[in-house]
Each structure stands twice: as C-alpha cells, then as structure tokens.
Design a protein around this motif. Structure first.
Motif, PDB file in Angstrom:
ATOM      1  N   TYR A  86     -75.570  76.455 -90.412  1.00 57.20           N
ATOM      2  CA  TYR A  86     -76.371  75.598 -91.275  1.00 57.20           C
ATOM      3  C   TYR A  86     -75.496  74.491 -91.871  1.00 57.20           C
ATOM      4  O   TYR A  86     -75.872  73.320 -91.889  1.00 57.20           O
ATOM      5  N   ILE A  87     -74.307  74.857 -92.342  1.00 57.68           N
ATOM      6  CA  ILE A  87     -73.400  73.889 -92.961  1.00 57.68           C
ATOM      7  C   ILE A  87     -72.961  72.826 -91.960  1.00 57.68           C
ATOM      8  O   ILE A  87     -73.080  71.638 -92.217  1.00 57.68           O
ATOM      9  N   ILE A  88     -72.468  73.265 -90.813  1.00 60.34           N
ATOM     10  CA  ILE A  88     -71.901  72.281 -89.886  1.00 60.34           C
ATOM     11  C   ILE A  88     -72.974  71.448 -89.170  1.00 60.34           C
ATOM     12  O   ILE A  88     -72.673  70.392 -88.627  1.00 60.34           O
ATOM     13  N   ALA A  89     -74.223  71.901 -89.214  1.00 58.95           N
ATOM     14  CA  ALA A  89     -75.313  71.117 -88.612  1.00 58.95           C
ATOM     15  C   ALA A  89     -75.865  70.068 -89.577  1.00 58.95           C
ATOM     16  O   ALA A  89     -76.726  69.271 -89.188  1.00 58.95           O
ATOM     17  N   ASN A  90     -75.376  70.037 -90.788  1.00 58.07           N
ATOM     18  CA  ASN A  90     -75.865  69.093 -91.783  1.00 58.07           C
ATOM     19  C   ASN A  90     -75.831  67.641 -91.304  1.00 58.07           C
ATOM     20  O   ASN A  90     -76.812  66.912 -91.492  1.00 58.07           O
ATOM     21  N   PRO A  91     -74.768  67.168 -90.676  1.00 59.97           N
ATOM     22  CA  PRO A  91     -74.771  65.776 -90.193  1.00 59.97           C
ATOM     23  C   PRO A  91     -75.873  65.495 -89.171  1.00 59.97           C
ATOM     24  O   PRO A  91     -76.406  64.386 -89.132  1.00 59.97           O
ATOM     25  N   MET A  92     -76.244  66.485 -88.366  1.00 60.38           N
ATOM     26  CA  MET A  92     -77.345  66.315 -87.407  1.00 60.38           C
ATOM     27  C   MET A  92     -78.677  66.253 -88.143  1.00 60.38           C
ATOM     28  O   MET A  92     -79.516  65.403 -87.838  1.00 60.38           O
ATOM     29  N   GLY A 124     -70.529  67.986 -82.530  1.00 64.27           N
ATOM     30  CA  GLY A 124     -69.221  67.564 -82.062  1.00 64.27           C
ATOM     31  C   GLY A 124     -68.937  66.079 -82.233  1.00 64.27           C
ATOM     32  O   GLY A 124     -67.789  65.650 -82.144  1.00 64.27           O
ATOM     33  N   ASP A 125     -69.980  65.298 -82.494  1.00 64.65           N
ATOM     34  CA  ASP A 125     -69.804  63.862 -82.705  1.00 64.65           C
ATOM     35  C   ASP A 125     -69.364  63.529 -84.124  1.00 64.65           C
ATOM     36  O   ASP A 125     -68.994  62.392 -84.400  1.00 64.65           O
ATOM     37  N   TYR A 126     -69.437  64.499 -85.029  1.00 65.25           N
ATOM     38  CA  TYR A 126     -69.089  64.260 -86.436  1.00 65.25           C
ATOM     39  C   TYR A 126     -67.684  64.791 -86.686  1.00 65.25           C
ATOM     40  O   TYR A 126     -67.398  65.950 -86.394  1.00 65.25           O
ATOM     41  N   PRO A 127     -66.796  63.972 -87.233  1.00 67.88           N
ATOM     42  CA  PRO A 127     -65.392  64.393 -87.339  1.00 67.88           C
ATOM     43  C   PRO A 127     -65.012  65.194 -88.578  1.00 67.88           C
ATOM     44  O   PRO A 127     -63.949  65.807 -88.603  1.00 67.88           O
ATOM     45  N   PHE A 128     -65.853  65.239 -89.608  1.00 69.12           N
ATOM     46  CA  PHE A 128     -65.411  65.788 -90.894  1.00 69.12           C
ATOM     47  C   PHE A 128     -66.002  67.165 -91.177  1.00 69.12           C
ATOM     48  O   PHE A 128     -66.761  67.366 -92.127  1.00 69.12           O
ATOM     49  N   TRP A 129     -65.600  68.141 -90.350  1.00 69.85           N
ATOM     50  CA  TRP A 129     -66.011  69.523 -90.552  1.00 69.85           C
ATOM     51  C   TRP A 129     -65.021  70.431 -89.824  1.00 69.85           C
ATOM     52  O   TRP A 129     -64.264  70.001 -88.966  1.00 69.85           O
TER      53      TRP A 129
END
Length: 157
Positions: A131-137, A146-151
């Motif tokens: 849930y946390i790492i999917a926040n940018p999506m 994988g396209d977001y660098p800050f996690w």
C-alpha cells in the motif's frame, strides 16, 4: 475504552498513546503547510538519503518500508528499543530537516506531529508495505512503482 477528546495541539494528540517495543507502526507525516518540497529532485534525493539511512532510526527503530511523496512521507517503522514512537519519529524528522536545510534555504520542512497506526499481530505487514510503495501510482505520479525513485523496502535488499 471511552472516547477522550485530546484537546488542542499536536502534543495533545499524543496523550494516552503508548509505544510497544517490537510493534510495527504505519507512520505518515506531512510537510509544513503541505508544501511540495519533495517535488524538487535535489531536495527529495537528500531527504531520501537521510530517511533511508539506518543510523537515522537506530538504535530505537528499524525502517522496513517507506515512500517520499511531494508533500508527505509514509513508512513502516518497527520499534526495536524502549524509546516511544513520538521520540523516534521526532528524531528522524529533525535529522532529515537539518540535512535539507541548505537545499531548502532554511524553510521549515515538516509539519508538527504525525499520524500513526499500530499494525495488529494478524495484520499482513507486506500488504501495508505494498500500500505504501504504491502511493505514487495511486496519485498518478507514475504508471509503475519502479518508475518512482523515492521509496524502498527491506524485502528488496
């Protein structure tokens, strides 16, 4: 347990809460006035470097997973010592704000306080991490995680 009005201010929100060593907490903190400081590459890179550093959390806690969004931060934090969660998060916010002071020209970085939720023993930690790492999506910043660098997440090491 009966509802108790916490009063006013961020310190009042912490009253009545206690921190349990070994417990995992979902923590969210926002930037001051929700300023999108971390939409700037240099600021986000420096902030990520400090927040991801083991010494920022140790010996009081372990950061299991995190994402830095333009105006807030989410993380899964496991308390490993006896320090209360408020102290652990306060130290991390202080260290990270200090580290970005130059690139932000002295602007205030973090809002006071933070939100937390203790994960129950039967909660699936990996579900919370996803849930946390999917926040940018979910917010439309990227099409793929994988396209977001800050996690980061400890499960990827």
């Amino acid at each position: 347990m009966a509802f108790q009005h916490p009063g006013s201010g961020h310190q009042a929100l912490r009253r009545g809460r206690w921190s349990e060593p070994g417990r995992i907490y979902l923590v969210t903190t926002t930037t001051y006035r929700r300023e999108p400081h971390f939409s700037q590459w240099e600021v986000a890179s420096r902030m990520s470097e400090v927040l991801a550093c083991r010494s920022t959390w140790s010996p009081h806690a372990e950061l299991l997973c995190w994402v830095l969004m333009p105006d807030h931060w989410h993380g899964l934090v496991r308390l490993t010592g006896t320090a209360p969660l408020a102290q652990v998060v306060g130290l991390a916010k202080g260290r990270s704000a200090h580290a970005t002071r130059n690139v932000l020209a002295g602007k205030r970085v973090w809002a006071g306080g933070f939100h937390d939720r203790a994960l129950r023993r039967d909660d699936d930690t990996l579900v919370a991490a996803r849930y946390i790492i999917a926040n940018p999506m979910r917010t439309g910043l990227v099409a793929r995680v994988g396209d977001y660098p800050f996690w980061d997440a400890v499960w990827l090491e």
